[in-house]
Structures are given as C-alpha cells and as structure tokens.
Design a protein around this motif. Structure first.
Motif, PDB file in Angstrom:
ATOM      1  N   GLY A   1       0.848  -1.190   0.000  1.00 46.13           N
ATOM      2  CA  GLY A   1       0.000   0.000   0.000  1.00 46.13           C
ATOM      3  C   GLY A   1       0.887   1.245   0.000  1.00 46.13           C
ATOM      4  N   SER A   2       0.257   2.401   0.038  1.00 50.43           N
ATOM      5  CA  SER A   2       1.008   3.653  -0.153  1.00 50.43           C
ATOM      6  C   SER A   2       2.192   3.864   0.821  1.00 50.43           C
ATOM      7  CB  SER A   2       0.066   4.850  -0.144  1.00 50.43           C
ATOM      8  OG  SER A   2      -0.883   4.771   0.886  1.00 50.43           O
ATOM      9  N   PRO A   3       2.053   3.608   2.145  1.00 49.17           N
ATOM     10  CA  PRO A   3       3.209   3.877   3.016  1.00 49.17           C
ATOM     11  C   PRO A   3       4.423   3.021   2.661  1.00 49.17           C
ATOM     12  CG  PRO A   3       1.222   3.483   4.316  1.00 49.17           C
ATOM     13  CD  PRO A   3       0.883   3.134   2.920  1.00 49.17           C
TER      14      PRO A   3
ATOM     15  N   ILE B   1      -3.069   8.082   8.724  1.00 47.79           N
ATOM     16  CA  ILE B   1      -4.420   8.215   9.279  1.00 47.79           C
ATOM     17  C   ILE B   1      -5.384   7.331   8.493  1.00 47.79           C
ATOM     18  CG2 ILE B   1      -6.304   9.835   9.794  1.00 47.79           C
ATOM     19  CD1 ILE B   1      -4.203  12.012   9.830  1.00 47.79           C
ATOM     20  N   GLU B   2      -6.239   6.675   9.222  1.00 49.05           N
ATOM     21  CA  GLU B   2      -7.266   5.844   8.564  1.00 49.05           C
ATOM     22  C   GLU B   2      -8.520   5.885   9.440  1.00 49.05           C
ATOM     23  OE1 GLU B   2      -7.790   4.161   5.619  1.00 49.05           O
ATOM     24  OE2 GLU B   2      -9.708   3.671   6.550  1.00 49.05           O
ATOM     25  N   ARG B   3      -9.665   6.070   8.798  1.00 44.83           N
ATOM     26  CA  ARG B   3     -10.922   6.178   9.549  1.00 44.83           C
ATOM     27  C   ARG B   3     -11.559   4.822   9.820  1.00 44.83           C
ATOM     28  NH1 ARG B   3     -15.388   9.970   6.924  1.00 44.83           N
ATOM     29  NH2 ARG B   3     -15.427   8.271   5.434  1.00 44.83           N
TER      30      ARG B   3
ATOM     31  N   GLU C   1     -11.392  -1.561  10.819  1.00 48.75           N
ATOM     32  CA  GLU C   1     -10.674  -2.782  10.420  1.00 48.75           C
ATOM     33  C   GLU C   1      -9.368  -2.456   9.697  1.00 48.75           C
ATOM     34  OE1 GLU C   1     -11.415  -6.085  10.999  1.00 48.75           O
ATOM     35  OE2 GLU C   1     -12.683  -5.086  12.470  1.00 48.75           O
ATOM     36  N   ARG C   2      -9.453  -1.509   8.778  1.00 52.70           N
ATOM     37  CA  ARG C   2      -8.234  -1.129   8.033  1.00 52.70           C
ATOM     38  C   ARG C   2      -7.222  -0.490   8.971  1.00 52.70           C
ATOM     39  NH1 ARG C   2     -11.516   1.470   3.213  1.00 52.70           N
ATOM     40  NH2 ARG C   2     -12.364  -0.462   2.417  1.00 52.70           N
ATOM     41  N   TYR C   3      -7.732   0.267   9.921  1.00 55.61           N
ATOM     42  CA  TYR C   3      -6.810   0.904  10.872  1.00 55.61           C
ATOM     43  C   TYR C   3      -6.044  -0.152  11.672  1.00 55.61           C
ATOM     44  CZ  TYR C   3      -4.913   3.125  14.931  1.00 55.61           C
ATOM     45  OH  TYR C   3      -4.038   3.509  15.912  1.00 55.61           O
TER      46      TYR C   3
ATOM     47  N   GLY D   1      -9.251   7.927  12.663  1.00 51.86           N
ATOM     48  CA  GLY D   1     -10.206   9.033  12.731  1.00 51.86           C
ATOM     49  C   GLY D   1     -10.389   9.695  11.390  1.00 51.86           C
ATOM     50  N   ASP D   2     -11.176  10.759  11.407  1.00 47.32           N
ATOM     51  CA  ASP D   2     -11.448  11.540  10.195  1.00 47.32           C
ATOM     52  C   ASP D   2     -10.314  12.547  10.017  1.00 47.32           C
ATOM     53  OD1 ASP D   2     -12.333  13.287   8.299  1.00 47.32           O
ATOM     54  OD2 ASP D   2     -14.276  13.685   9.241  1.00 47.32           O
ATOM     55  N   CYS D   3      -9.587  12.426   8.930  1.00 47.18           N
ATOM     56  CA  CYS D   3      -8.421  13.300   8.737  1.00 47.18           C
ATOM     57  C   CYS D   3      -8.818  14.777   8.746  1.00 47.18           C
ATOM     58  CB  CYS D   3      -7.670  12.948   7.459  1.00 47.18           C
ATOM     59  SG  CYS D   3      -8.648  13.157   5.968  1.00 47.18           S
ATOM     60  N   ASN D   4     -10.050  15.068   8.323  1.00 43.58           N
ATOM     61  CA  ASN D   4     -10.484  16.472   8.302  1.00 43.58           C
ATOM     62  C   ASN D   4     -10.457  17.110   9.693  1.00 43.58           C
ATOM     63  OD1 ASN D   4     -11.230  17.297   5.551  1.00 43.58           O
ATOM     64  ND2 ASN D   4     -12.555  15.499   5.664  1.00 43.58           N
TER      65      ASN D   4
ATOM     66  N   VAL E   1      -2.907  12.624  -0.500  1.00 43.23           N
ATOM     67  CA  VAL E   1      -4.351  12.731  -0.258  1.00 43.23           C
ATOM     68  C   VAL E   1      -5.034  11.786  -1.251  1.00 43.23           C
ATOM     69  CG1 VAL E   1      -6.292  14.330  -0.039  1.00 43.23           C
ATOM     70  CG2 VAL E   1      -3.950  15.179   0.290  1.00 43.23           C
ATOM     71  N   ASP E   2      -5.203  10.552  -0.830  1.00 42.91           N
ATOM     72  CA  ASP E   2      -5.658   9.488  -1.732  1.00 42.91           C
ATOM     73  C   ASP E   2      -7.167   9.281  -1.571  1.00 42.91           C
ATOM     74  OD1 ASP E   2      -5.672   7.407  -3.482  1.00 42.91           O
ATOM     75  OD2 ASP E   2      -4.624   5.984  -2.194  1.00 42.91           O
ATOM     76  N   MET E   3      -7.946  10.135  -2.229  1.00 44.59           N
ATOM     77  CA  MET E   3      -9.393  10.159  -1.974  1.00 44.59           C
ATOM     78  C   MET E   3     -10.159   9.117  -2.789  1.00 44.59           C
ATOM     79  SD  MET E   3     -10.035  14.258  -1.879  1.00 44.59           S
ATOM     80  CE  MET E   3      -9.257  14.605  -3.445  1.00 44.59           C
TER      81      MET E   3
END
Ligand SMILES: C[S@@+](CC[C@H](N)C(=O)[O-])C[C@H]1O[C@@H](n2cnc3c(N)ncnc32)[C@H](O)[C@@H]1O
Length: 294
Positions: free
Chosen positions: A85-87, A104-106, A109-111, A130-133, A151-153
């Motif tokens: 993945g990206s990191p 950061i991941e909201r 499970e993925r977190y 959490g929510d990156c915003n 910023v991988d939206m």
C-alpha cells in the motif's frame, strides 16, 4: 508501444510494489485494481525525487503524511495479488529515509491492519484512527518538518478549508482527484459535499463537466499556493485509468528543475492501459511470459 528500455523500467517500478518474502502483513487489504499500480508508482517516483532533494536542501526533518492511508496493503481484485500500500510504496521508492510517517485511517478494520503493518516501517509515530479532516491542524503545526503529503481520496473527501491550510505549510502534496466521479456526485441532490471540497459553490457556474471541474480546482490550487507561499507553484496532473473510471494524480509543489521527473512520468504513464499493468503483473508473478510488444 513501449521500447525495450521503457518496458524494463516499468517492470522495475512495478516489481518494487510486490511484497517481499517473509514480509509480515495483516490479512486485511485495501481493494485495488491494476491501475492502482500506476498510482503507487507515481507516488513512489515523487518520494524518490523528494527525498533526494530535501535531504540535501532542508535542514529540518522530513515526514511522509498519508491522510487516507488504507491498511498498508492492496489486493488487486482482478488477479488476487497482494501488493504494497502507499506507506510501503513510499518506503521502498525513497532514495533516503523519511524521519517519520504520519498515517491516518478512519475505517476500524483497516486501521487495525495498518497499525500492525506499520511496525515494519521502523520507529514512527503511531498511526491515528479518525477523520483526517478533524486532525489536520494538529498534524501540521511543527515548522521544523517538511512534508510529503498524500491525499488518496475515494470521493471528494478532503475539505477545501483543510487543503488550503496544508498548502500554507512546508509541504509537497500529491492529490488523487476522483475526476470521473464528478457527475455522479454533482447529480446527487445533496451537493454540499462538492461545496465543502471546493470551498464554495462557484464550481456550479464554472464547471459544466468533470474536465472543467479538474481544471478549475487546479487553478485554485495554483493561486492559493502563490498567495500562501509567495513562490511560483507547479501544479500538474497525470491521468490514471481509462474508460469509464479514472482519476488524476495532481502534484502541487514549488517550481524547480526537479519537476522534469513528474513531466517524464506523465509522458510514460499518462492514461496507461490497465490491461498492460495486468500483463506486467502476470509476467512478474510467473504466470505469463514476458510482454514483448516492443
Ligand atoms: C483510496 S483508499 C487509501 C489507499 C492507500 N492510500 C493505498 O494506496 O494503499 C482511502 C482510504 O481512506 C479512508 N478514509 C475515507 N475517508 C476518510 C477520512 N475522512 N479520514 C480518514 N480516512 C478516510 C478509507 O477507509 C480508505 O481506506
């Protein structure tokens, strides 16, 4: 049509995304597609350029910040292959190591998977759920750091208020802009998502289609960069995917000679045929002979 050299270069890049033997990963992967390989190669390319330049020219420390980090691994659903993945793409493409990673991941499970996988990145700040915003202002308050921000939206997730704030900090930014989702999102009765993403509703009058929306947003990135940083901006996009689903990877940074690397990547990877990525993967995984189309 690729030359032999170009094909070998693509193979070399894609093979950096394959998981090394013995790499311990959690069994929860972000679902991706053959074109995710292109996205990760482009991110990796800039991680290489960024680390080679910043380590020479920046006296402080450098960080990789992934605001929508996923789980640390991606499953190419069409082939069943698990890739970095990206990191981890950033870790393996970087010429010099980053001093820290902020992930950061909201999604819960993925977190959990990300937290476990991130142990393989070395001694880094613990990933945040959490929510990156809601976290941006705290993350970017240390001027000692220069940042490469990804910023991988999936949708139009990051608000303009936050994007504007990041542009004002010492950061190179790579934005995955979900271009082909524009009409679908705009057609929803509730357009506040695009208003928040864009910062106001001026897009309604100025962007009649997805291409105009992309151009309008990129113009806004440029003017904001100049206003906030007082430096000439470089804002350029590379199209990833083809047909009905695609996105644009936008690089936002200070202008300089090094942007030739992004221009070169654009020549080689823009609108790359996803089928070619599948064939490259098949070859690298030993399922098919080499793709000799040169
Ligand atoms: C495109 S995926 C990330 C893939 C990852 N960058 C990679 O290439 O391996 C976007 C991720 O962001 C997460 N996400 C969506 N909205 C979020 C938000 N507001 N804050 C934090 N994470 C979010 C999703 O759960 C998803 O895992």
């Amino acid at each position: 049509m690729n030359t032999k050299h170009e094909l070998e270069l693509k193979e070399k890049n894609i093979s950096k995304l394959l998981l090394e033997k013995g790499m311990v990963v959690c069994n929860k992967h972000y679902p991706g597609h053959p074109w995710s390989l292109v996205k990760l190669v482009l991110l990796g390319t800039w991680a290489y350029v960024y680390t080679s330049i910043m380590k020479k020219n920046w006296r402080g420390r450098i960080r990789y910040i992934d605001l929508l980090a996923g789980s640390g691994t991606t499953e190419i659903v069409e082939t069943g292959d698990i890739i970095k993945g990206s990191p981890f793409a950033v870790l393996h493409f970087a010429l010099k190591p980053f001093d820290d990673y902020i992930l950061i991941e909201r999604n819960k499970e993925r977190y959990k998977a990300l937290k476990q996988n991130s142990k393989l990145l070395g001694r880094i700040t613990e990933p945040k759920q959490g929510d990156c915003n809601k976290l941006i202002k705290d993350l970017f308050n240390d001027p000692f750091y220069h940042n490469l921000v990804f910023v991988d939206m999936e949708g139009f997730d990051l608000t303009w208020e936050n994007m504007e704030y990041i542009i004002g900090t010492k950061s190179d930014i790579i934005i995955n802009f979900p271009t082909s989702s524009f009409e679908r999102t705009a057609a929803l009765e509730n357009q506040h998502c695009l208003d928040e993403f864009f910062g106001d509703n001026s897009w309604v009058e100025n962007a009649l289609d997805r291409e105009e929306f992309l151009r309008f947003y990129m113009e806004k990135l440029k003017t904001t960069f100049f206003k906030k940083r007082r430096k000439t901006p470089y804002v350029e996009s590379i199209r990833v995917g083809k047909g009905s689903y695609f996105y644009d990877m936008i690089l936002v940074c200070k202008n300089g000679n090094y942007i030739n690397a992004w221009q070169y990547a654009k020549e080689k990877w823009n609108g790359q045929n996803p089928q070619e990525m599948t064939r490259l993967l098949d070859h690298l995984k030993g399922r098919a002979p080499r793709l000799d189309d040169f």
